[in-house]
Design a protein around this motif. Sequence first.
Motif, PDB file in Angstrom:
ATOM      1  N   PHE A  24       7.311  19.497  -4.654  1.00 34.32           N
ATOM      2  CA  PHE A  24       8.278  20.558  -4.937  1.00 34.32           C
ATOM      3  C   PHE A  24       7.649  21.949  -4.869  1.00 34.32           C
ATOM      4  CE2 PHE A  24       9.647  16.676  -7.027  1.00 34.32           C
ATOM      5  CZ  PHE A  24      10.934  16.547  -6.517  1.00 34.32           C
ATOM      6  N   ALA A  25       6.479  22.050  -4.248  1.00 35.78           N
ATOM      7  CA  ALA A  25       5.851  23.358  -4.068  1.00 35.78           C
ATOM      8  C   ALA A  25       6.688  24.198  -3.109  1.00 35.78           C
ATOM      9  CB  ALA A  25       4.437  23.189  -3.529  1.00 35.78           C
ATOM     10  N   VAL A  26       6.793  25.483  -3.418  1.00 36.54           N
ATOM     11  CA  VAL A  26       7.601  26.403  -2.606  1.00 36.54           C
ATOM     12  C   VAL A  26       6.684  27.513  -2.085  1.00 36.54           C
ATOM     13  CG1 VAL A  26       9.510  28.062  -2.637  1.00 36.54           C
ATOM     14  CG2 VAL A  26       9.703  25.904  -3.904  1.00 36.54           C
ATOM     15  N   ASN A  27       6.504  27.555  -0.766  1.00 37.67           N
ATOM     16  CA  ASN A  27       5.714  28.646  -0.192  1.00 37.67           C
ATOM     17  C   ASN A  27       6.649  29.802   0.191  1.00 37.67           C
ATOM     18  OD1 ASN A  27       6.885  28.072   2.350  1.00 37.67           O
ATOM     19  ND2 ASN A  27       5.229  26.664   2.894  1.00 37.67           N
ATOM     20  N   ASN A  28       6.096  30.851   0.765  1.00 33.79           N
ATOM     21  CA  ASN A  28       6.902  32.049   1.061  1.00 33.79           C
ATOM     22  C   ASN A  28       8.036  31.774   2.041  1.00 33.79           C
ATOM     23  OD1 ASN A  28       5.354  33.579  -0.651  1.00 33.79           O
ATOM     24  ND2 ASN A  28       4.010  34.376   0.951  1.00 33.79           N
ATOM     25  N   ASP A  29       7.773  30.928   3.024  1.00 34.51           N
ATOM     26  CA  ASP A  29       8.826  30.599   4.001  1.00 34.51           C
ATOM     27  C   ASP A  29       9.958  29.820   3.337  1.00 34.51           C
ATOM     28  OD1 ASP A  29       7.478  31.852   6.046  1.00 34.51           O
ATOM     29  OD2 ASP A  29       6.461  30.031   6.725  1.00 34.51           O
ATOM     30  N   HIS A  30       9.590  28.877   2.479  1.00 38.18           N
ATOM     31  CA  HIS A  30      10.618  28.131   1.742  1.00 38.18           C
ATOM     32  C   HIS A  30      11.453  29.074   0.884  1.00 38.18           C
ATOM     33  CE1 HIS A  30       7.662  24.481   1.817  1.00 38.18           C
ATOM     34  NE2 HIS A  30       8.442  24.473   2.880  1.00 38.18           N
ATOM     35  N   TYR A  31      10.751  29.965   0.188  1.00 37.11           N
ATOM     36  CA  TYR A  31      11.413  30.897  -0.734  1.00 37.11           C
ATOM     37  C   TYR A  31      12.428  31.764   0.012  1.00 37.11           C
ATOM     38  CZ  TYR A  31      11.503  33.811  -5.003  1.00 37.11           C
ATOM     39  OH  TYR A  31      11.870  34.468  -6.159  1.00 37.11           O
ATOM     40  N   LYS A  32      12.018  32.275   1.146  1.00 38.12           N
ATOM     41  CA  LYS A  32      12.916  33.110   1.946  1.00 38.12           C
ATOM     42  C   LYS A  32      14.151  32.332   2.380  1.00 38.12           C
ATOM     43  CE  LYS A  32      12.957  36.122   6.027  1.00 38.12           C
ATOM     44  NZ  LYS A  32      12.129  36.670   7.146  1.00 38.12           N
ATOM     45  N   GLU A  74      14.878  22.798   0.212  1.00 40.16           N
ATOM     46  CA  GLU A  74      13.733  23.232   1.013  1.00 40.16           C
ATOM     47  C   GLU A  74      12.427  22.536   0.618  1.00 40.16           C
ATOM     48  OE1 GLU A  74      13.239  25.402   3.627  1.00 40.16           O
ATOM     49  OE2 GLU A  74      15.409  25.385   3.870  1.00 40.16           O
ATOM     50  N   THR A  75      12.488  21.621  -0.334  1.00 36.76           N
ATOM     51  CA  THR A  75      11.250  20.962  -0.762  1.00 36.76           C
ATOM     52  C   THR A  75      11.158  19.558  -0.172  1.00 36.76           C
ATOM     53  OG1 THR A  75      12.293  20.097  -2.778  1.00 36.76           O
ATOM     54  CG2 THR A  75      11.200  22.244  -2.932  1.00 36.76           C
ATOM     55  N   GLU A  76       9.944  19.050  -0.168  1.00 34.39           N
ATOM     56  CA  GLU A  76       9.742  17.693   0.349  1.00 34.39           C
ATOM     57  C   GLU A  76      10.396  16.664  -0.556  1.00 34.39           C
ATOM     58  OE1 GLU A  76       5.955  14.843   1.619  1.00 34.39           O
ATOM     59  OE2 GLU A  76       5.684  17.016   1.413  1.00 34.39           O
ATOM     60  N   GLY A  77      10.359  16.909  -1.859  1.00 42.11           N
ATOM     61  CA  GLY A  77      11.004  16.019  -2.815  1.00 42.11           C
ATOM     62  C   GLY A  77      12.500  16.287  -2.896  1.00 42.11           C
ATOM     63  N   SER A  78      13.266  15.283  -3.310  1.00 38.51           N
ATOM     64  CA  SER A  78      14.725  15.390  -3.371  1.00 38.51           C
ATOM     65  C   SER A  78      15.194  15.900  -4.729  1.00 38.51           C
ATOM     66  CB  SER A  78      15.361  14.022  -3.119  1.00 38.51           C
ATOM     67  OG  SER A  78      15.071  13.140  -4.201  1.00 38.51           O
ATOM     68  N   ALA A  79      16.462  16.291  -4.783  1.00 35.86           N
ATOM     69  CA  ALA A  79      17.061  16.750  -6.033  1.00 35.86           C
ATOM     70  C   ALA A  79      17.070  15.629  -7.067  1.00 35.86           C
ATOM     71  CB  ALA A  79      18.473  17.265  -5.777  1.00 35.86           C
ATOM     72  N   GLU A  80      17.291  14.412  -6.624  1.00 40.16           N
ATOM     73  CA  GLU A  80      17.327  13.268  -7.531  1.00 40.16           C
ATOM     74  C   GLU A  80      15.948  13.056  -8.167  1.00 40.16           C
ATOM     75  OE1 GLU A  80      18.675  13.331  -4.481  1.00 40.16           O
ATOM     76  OE2 GLU A  80      20.739  13.445  -5.267  1.00 40.16           O
ATOM     77  N   GLN A  81      14.879  13.150  -7.345  1.00 38.52           N
ATOM     78  CA  GLN A  81      13.521  13.025  -7.875  1.00 38.52           C
ATOM     79  C   GLN A  81      13.211  14.153  -8.858  1.00 38.52           C
ATOM     80  OE1 GLN A  81      11.776  12.934  -3.820  1.00 38.52           O
ATOM     81  NE2 GLN A  81      10.600  11.154  -4.516  1.00 38.52           N
ATOM     82  N   PHE A  82      13.638  15.347  -8.483  1.00 33.05           N
ATOM     83  CA  PHE A  82      13.381  16.520  -9.318  1.00 33.05           C
ATOM     84  C   PHE A  82      14.024  16.347 -10.690  1.00 33.05           C
ATOM     85  CE2 PHE A  82      14.222  20.826 -10.851  1.00 33.05           C
ATOM     86  CZ  PHE A  82      13.000  21.448 -10.625  1.00 33.05           C
TER      87      PHE A  82
END
Length: 407
Positions: A24-32, A74-82
Amino acid sequence: MHINQFYIAGINYKKTDASKRGLFAVNNDHYKSILQKAPSYFLNELFILSTCNRTEIYGVSPCVDSLVHLLCSETEGSAEQFKELAYIKQGEEAIQHLFNVASGLDSQILGDYEIVGQLKQASKFARENGFIGAFMERMINTVLQSSKAVKAQTALSGGTVSVSFAAIQFLMDTVTDIAGKKIVLLGTGKIGRNTCKNLVDYLNTKNITLINRTPEKAAELALELGLQNASFEDAEQHIAAADIVIVATNAEHPVIMKADLLNSNAKILVDLSIPNNIDPAAKELAHITLVNVDDLSRINDATLAKRKAEVPKAKSIIATHMEEFSKWYSMRKDVPVLKAVKQKLQGMHECNLFLAMHTNSGSSSYTVSEDSIQKIINAMALRMRQQRKPGCNYIEAINDFITSRVH
């Protein structure tokens, strides 16, 4: 907006290890990309804090699900996992959480203030893209003021205060003859830069080669500190020759794999990245010592007891700033009512019922100044802050108005 529409949903080191946080890490591209998508989720006030220890989304929304699904789009993990791993806080509890995070009370290493710079960057990016409104602007400013006061007025930051410094402490405790060891630092962003300066200052060595995907950044820091630098294309050969490799990159996948180390010399590897940028399986090799951010956070800190003793003082400072924000919110919440009452008072001299009560004077006598009305409104605002009786406060304001005209 109502304060209960403010949410935070997040995961951190308390319930998840580095590998799970990496999903669930969010880099700058994900954030944008997340901010670009936000309007389609009916969200217009939010920011995301993603560090090696946590990924959190803060926002104003009718329900938290919109924030979670937006983040996880935008994350590799899903909302359900989160959701299975996440903590969700609402209203004042969410605000309290942000105060604790910014002060270092919620850090993996108690008192770690690197989070403050990350919070500033996260909110700045959201602000530049139009996602910080009046509520969150005031809240963030108050949170940063509180954090600054905690740092200045307590010893909460005494001793080891960051994962990057914990890496230095680990090397000091583990490696003998550090000056004779070849060190490669991969990644010269903020964490890498801080780590590099600590290497020079505390380990008294300059046998360090800096490597970065943007070579100019590595060259600039190397020139500043009198170190060596190399191109990213040559990283493999420098890593092979090194005794110590520190990785502080922001790659989505490992840049050093177990297979790369099968026939290498004995090495100490330090991974300061989330997600892991060194294959965790490398730890299985007998000649490899690998530590990551979770390992570093468990280093025994002789000053921990002293910092823990400062927690009540820090909480007291936070409570003062939270009360200040609460007062601001209460006043802001009353603004629509106060404006409506002010408009009613301004139009009172045109009210037939009111004029009928004062037939001897004529309507023109009841045109009042803005200053008089504002004094009445200020008195009403004070009463509303002291006691929540909107209807009674309104009646008292009208009574003040009539009394002021009679006298």
